[in-house]
Design a protein around this motif. Structure first.
Motif, PDB file in Angstrom:
ATOM      1  N   ARG A   1       3.248  19.878   0.683  1.00 43.18           N
ATOM      2  CA  ARG A   1       2.275  18.872   1.095  1.00 43.18           C
ATOM      3  C   ARG A   1       1.755  18.083  -0.095  1.00 43.18           C
ATOM      4  NH1 ARG A   1       2.155  23.453   3.293  1.00 43.18           N
ATOM      5  NH2 ARG A   1       2.453  23.689   5.516  1.00 43.18           N
ATOM      6  N   VAL A   2       1.621  16.778   0.114  1.00 42.90           N
ATOM      7  CA  VAL A   2       1.080  15.892  -0.911  1.00 42.90           C
ATOM      8  C   VAL A   2      -0.185  15.259  -0.335  1.00 42.90           C
ATOM      9  CG1 VAL A   2       1.515  13.874  -2.357  1.00 42.90           C
ATOM     10  CG2 VAL A   2       3.394  15.449  -1.820  1.00 42.90           C
ATOM     11  N   VAL A   3      -1.301  15.490  -1.000  1.00 41.40           N
ATOM     12  CA  VAL A   3      -2.593  14.951  -0.561  1.00 41.40           C
ATOM     13  C   VAL A   3      -3.164  14.112  -1.699  1.00 41.40           C
ATOM     14  CG1 VAL A   3      -4.929  15.537   0.231  1.00 41.40           C
ATOM     15  CG2 VAL A   3      -2.979  16.951   0.929  1.00 41.40           C
ATOM     16  N   ASN A   4      -3.505  12.873  -1.372  1.00 39.51           N
ATOM     17  CA  ASN A   4      -4.009  11.926  -2.380  1.00 39.51           C
ATOM     18  C   ASN A   4      -3.069  11.819  -3.575  1.00 39.51           C
ATOM     19  OD1 ASN A   4      -6.333  11.235  -0.906  1.00 39.51           O
ATOM     20  ND2 ASN A   4      -7.386  13.054  -1.655  1.00 39.51           N
ATOM     21  N   GLY A   5      -1.769  11.867  -3.290  1.00 38.68           N
ATOM     22  CA  GLY A   5      -0.755  11.705  -4.327  1.00 38.68           C
ATOM     23  C   GLY A   5      -0.479  12.942  -5.162  1.00 38.68           C
ATOM     24  N   VAL A   6      -1.127  14.067  -4.836  1.00 32.25           N
ATOM     25  CA  VAL A   6      -0.949  15.308  -5.608  1.00 32.25           C
ATOM     26  C   VAL A   6      -0.270  16.348  -4.723  1.00 32.25           C
ATOM     27  CG1 VAL A   6      -2.112  17.140  -6.896  1.00 32.25           C
ATOM     28  CG2 VAL A   6      -3.005  14.806  -6.974  1.00 32.25           C
ATOM     29  N   ALA A   7       0.882  16.852  -5.178  1.00 32.82           N
ATOM     30  CA  ALA A   7       1.649  17.844  -4.427  1.00 32.82           C
ATOM     31  C   ALA A   7       1.072  19.240  -4.614  1.00 32.82           C
ATOM     32  CB  ALA A   7       3.102  17.822  -4.868  1.00 32.82           C
ATOM     33  N   ASP A   8       1.213  20.073  -3.559  1.00 32.77           N
ATOM     34  CA  ASP A   8       0.806  21.482  -3.665  1.00 32.77           C
ATOM     35  C   ASP A   8       1.564  22.166  -4.797  1.00 32.77           C
ATOM     36  OD1 ASP A   8      -0.915  21.264  -1.517  1.00 32.77           O
ATOM     37  OD2 ASP A   8       0.421  22.238  -0.086  1.00 32.77           O
ATOM     38  N   ASN A   9       2.870  21.878  -4.879  1.00 26.81           N
ATOM     39  CA  ASN A   9       3.730  22.422  -5.927  1.00 26.81           C
ATOM     40  C   ASN A   9       4.481  21.256  -6.554  1.00 26.81           C
ATOM     41  OD1 ASN A   9       3.481  25.416  -5.392  1.00 26.81           O
ATOM     42  ND2 ASN A   9       4.162  24.710  -3.396  1.00 26.81           N
ATOM     43  N   PRO A  10       4.828  21.348  -7.825  1.00 23.87           N
ATOM     44  CA  PRO A  10       5.614  20.263  -8.411  1.00 23.87           C
ATOM     45  C   PRO A  10       6.929  20.107  -7.638  1.00 23.87           C
ATOM     46  CG  PRO A  10       4.835  21.776 -10.114  1.00 23.87           C
ATOM     47  CD  PRO A  10       4.528  22.405  -8.788  1.00 23.87           C
ATOM     48  N   PRO A  11       7.262  18.878  -7.199  1.00 26.54           N
ATOM     49  CA  PRO A  11       8.513  18.678  -6.455  1.00 26.54           C
ATOM     50  C   PRO A  11       9.734  19.043  -7.300  1.00 26.54           C
ATOM     51  CG  PRO A  11       7.062  16.786  -6.216  1.00 26.54           C
ATOM     52  CD  PRO A  11       6.464  17.662  -7.273  1.00 26.54           C
ATOM     53  N   ASN A  12      10.778  19.470  -6.614  1.00 21.83           N
ATOM     54  CA  ASN A  12      12.061  19.775  -7.248  1.00 21.83           C
ATOM     55  C   ASN A  12      11.943  20.849  -8.335  1.00 21.83           C
ATOM     56  OD1 ASN A  12      13.492  17.841  -5.652  1.00 21.83           O
ATOM     57  ND2 ASN A  12      12.586  16.256  -6.939  1.00 21.83           N
ATOM     58  N   THR A  13      11.197  21.906  -8.018  1.00 19.83           N
ATOM     59  CA  THR A  13      11.075  23.031  -8.955  1.00 19.83           C
ATOM     60  C   THR A  13      11.378  24.331  -8.228  1.00 19.83           C
ATOM     61  OG1 THR A  13       8.696  23.187  -8.516  1.00 19.83           O
ATOM     62  CG2 THR A  13       9.360  21.910 -10.455  1.00 19.83           C
ATOM     63  N   MET A  37       0.839  -1.191   0.000  1.00 19.19           N
ATOM     64  CA  MET A  37       0.000   0.000   0.000  1.00 19.19           C
ATOM     65  C   MET A  37       0.883   1.253   0.000  1.00 19.19           C
ATOM     66  SD  MET A  37      -2.875   0.907   2.772  1.00 19.19           S
ATOM     67  CE  MET A  37      -3.493   2.515   2.896  1.00 19.19           C
ATOM     68  N   LYS A  38       0.684   2.080  -0.953  1.00 17.63           N
ATOM     69  CA  LYS A  38       1.474   3.296  -1.090  1.00 17.63           C
ATOM     70  C   LYS A  38       0.818   4.442  -0.323  1.00 17.63           C
ATOM     71  CE  LYS A  38       3.821   5.948  -4.595  1.00 17.63           C
ATOM     72  NZ  LYS A  38       4.087   6.126  -6.003  1.00 17.63           N
ATOM     73  N   ILE A  39       1.634   5.169   0.442  1.00 22.40           N
ATOM     74  CA  ILE A  39       1.128   6.314   1.201  1.00 22.40           C
ATOM     75  C   ILE A  39       0.815   7.443   0.222  1.00 22.40           C
ATOM     76  CG2 ILE A  39       1.655   8.020   2.968  1.00 22.40           C
ATOM     77  CD1 ILE A  39       3.518   5.944   4.228  1.00 22.40           C
ATOM     78  N   LYS A  40      -0.391   7.976   0.298  1.00 21.85           N
ATOM     79  CA  LYS A  40      -0.811   9.035  -0.615  1.00 21.85           C
ATOM     80  C   LYS A  40      -0.683  10.425  -0.015  1.00 21.85           C
ATOM     81  CE  LYS A  40      -4.060   6.326  -3.311  1.00 21.85           C
ATOM     82  NZ  LYS A  40      -5.399   6.302  -3.884  1.00 21.85           N
ATOM     83  N   ASN A  41      -0.658  10.511   1.317  1.00 23.61           N
ATOM     84  CA  ASN A  41      -0.554  11.802   1.995  1.00 23.61           C
ATOM     85  C   ASN A  41       0.758  11.871   2.768  1.00 23.61           C
ATOM     86  OD1 ASN A  41      -3.166  12.369   1.089  1.00 23.61           O
ATOM     87  ND2 ASN A  41      -4.089  11.598   2.949  1.00 23.61           N
ATOM     88  N   TYR A  42       1.544  12.885   2.505  1.00 29.29           N
ATOM     89  CA  TYR A  42       2.820  13.080   3.188  1.00 29.29           C
ATOM     90  C   TYR A  42       3.307  14.497   2.937  1.00 29.29           C
ATOM     91  CZ  TYR A  42       4.313  11.702  -1.540  1.00 29.29           C
ATOM     92  OH  TYR A  42       4.454  11.593  -2.893  1.00 29.29           O
ATOM     93  N   THR A  43       4.425  14.826   3.537  1.00 25.70           N
ATOM     94  CA  THR A  43       5.027  16.153   3.363  1.00 25.70           C
ATOM     95  C   THR A  43       6.449  15.994   2.866  1.00 25.70           C
ATOM     96  OG1 THR A  43       3.669  17.118   5.114  1.00 25.70           O
ATOM     97  CG2 THR A  43       5.681  18.292   4.530  1.00 25.70           C
ATOM     98  N   LEU A  44       6.774  16.683   1.788  1.00 31.69           N
ATOM     99  CA  LEU A  44       8.137  16.711   1.286  1.00 31.69           C
ATOM    100  C   LEU A  44       8.836  17.940   1.867  1.00 31.69           C
ATOM    101  CD1 LEU A  44       7.508  15.931  -2.496  1.00 31.69           C
ATOM    102  CD2 LEU A  44       8.322  14.351  -0.731  1.00 31.69           C
ATOM    103  N   VAL A  45      10.002  17.720   2.455  1.00 28.87           N
ATOM    104  CA  VAL A  45      10.821  18.835   2.917  1.00 28.87           C
ATOM    105  C   VAL A  45      11.750  19.174   1.762  1.00 28.87           C
ATOM    106  CG1 VAL A  45      12.534  19.629   4.592  1.00 28.87           C
ATOM    107  CG2 VAL A  45      10.708  18.065   5.313  1.00 28.87           C
ATOM    108  N   GLU A  46      11.664  20.401   1.288  1.00 34.70           N
ATOM    109  CA  GLU A  46      12.482  20.830   0.155  1.00 34.70           C
ATOM    110  C   GLU A  46      13.401  21.970   0.583  1.00 34.70           C
ATOM    111  OE1 GLU A  46       9.693  19.519  -3.527  1.00 34.70           O
ATOM    112  OE2 GLU A  46       9.445  21.571  -2.857  1.00 34.70           O
ATOM    113  N   TRP A  47      14.589  22.001  -0.009  1.00 34.82           N
ATOM    114  CA  TRP A  47      15.627  22.973   0.339  1.00 34.82           C
ATOM    115  C   TRP A  47      16.073  23.707  -0.915  1.00 34.82           C
ATOM    116  CZ3 TRP A  47      17.904  25.589   4.011  1.00 34.82           C
ATOM    117  CH2 TRP A  47      19.205  26.070   3.847  1.00 34.82           C
TER     118      TRP A  47
END
Length: 102
Positions: A22-34, A1-11
């Motif tokens: 924040r990633v909710v239901n597999g969709v990030a608030d912002n595209p990661p690594n941008t 089972m893949k976790i769909k909700n989590y938080t990416l810490v970006e620097w």
């Protein structure tokens, strides 16, 4: 089972700033690594991510004589976060072992 909700810490190394993505239901608030940000850690939620970010800012970045603090590379931030997570995990394991002994 893949976790769909989590938080990416970006620097952002250039700006020396963190961003919680924040990633909710597999969709990030912002595209990661941008926008100059690189993902340095995946956390369960903001509550797990925030103290780690505060630790890096307060005890690593700003622990210098200059008001701007030291310049941290993305690799250094990742290493500090991994070390902090290992410490937390090891401490929790010790705590569980102590509870089982009692």
């Amino acid at each position: 089972m893949k976790i769909k909700n989590y938080t990416l810490v970006e620097w952002n190394q250039q700006q020396q700033l963190f961003h919680l993505n924040r990633v909710v239901n597999g969709v990030a608030d912002n595209p990661p690594n941008t926008y100059g940000y690189k993902t340095v850690l995946k956390c369960l939620n903001d509550e797990e991510a925030y103290p780690l970010v505060e630790y890096i800012i307060t005890h690593i970045k700003m622990a210098t004589d200059t008001s701007a603090g030291i310049h941290l590379t993305t690799a250094k931030v990742k290493r500090h976060l991994q070390a902090a997570m290992k410490l937390i995990t090891d401490f929790k394991q010790m705590e569980l072992e102590t509870l089982h002994k009692n």
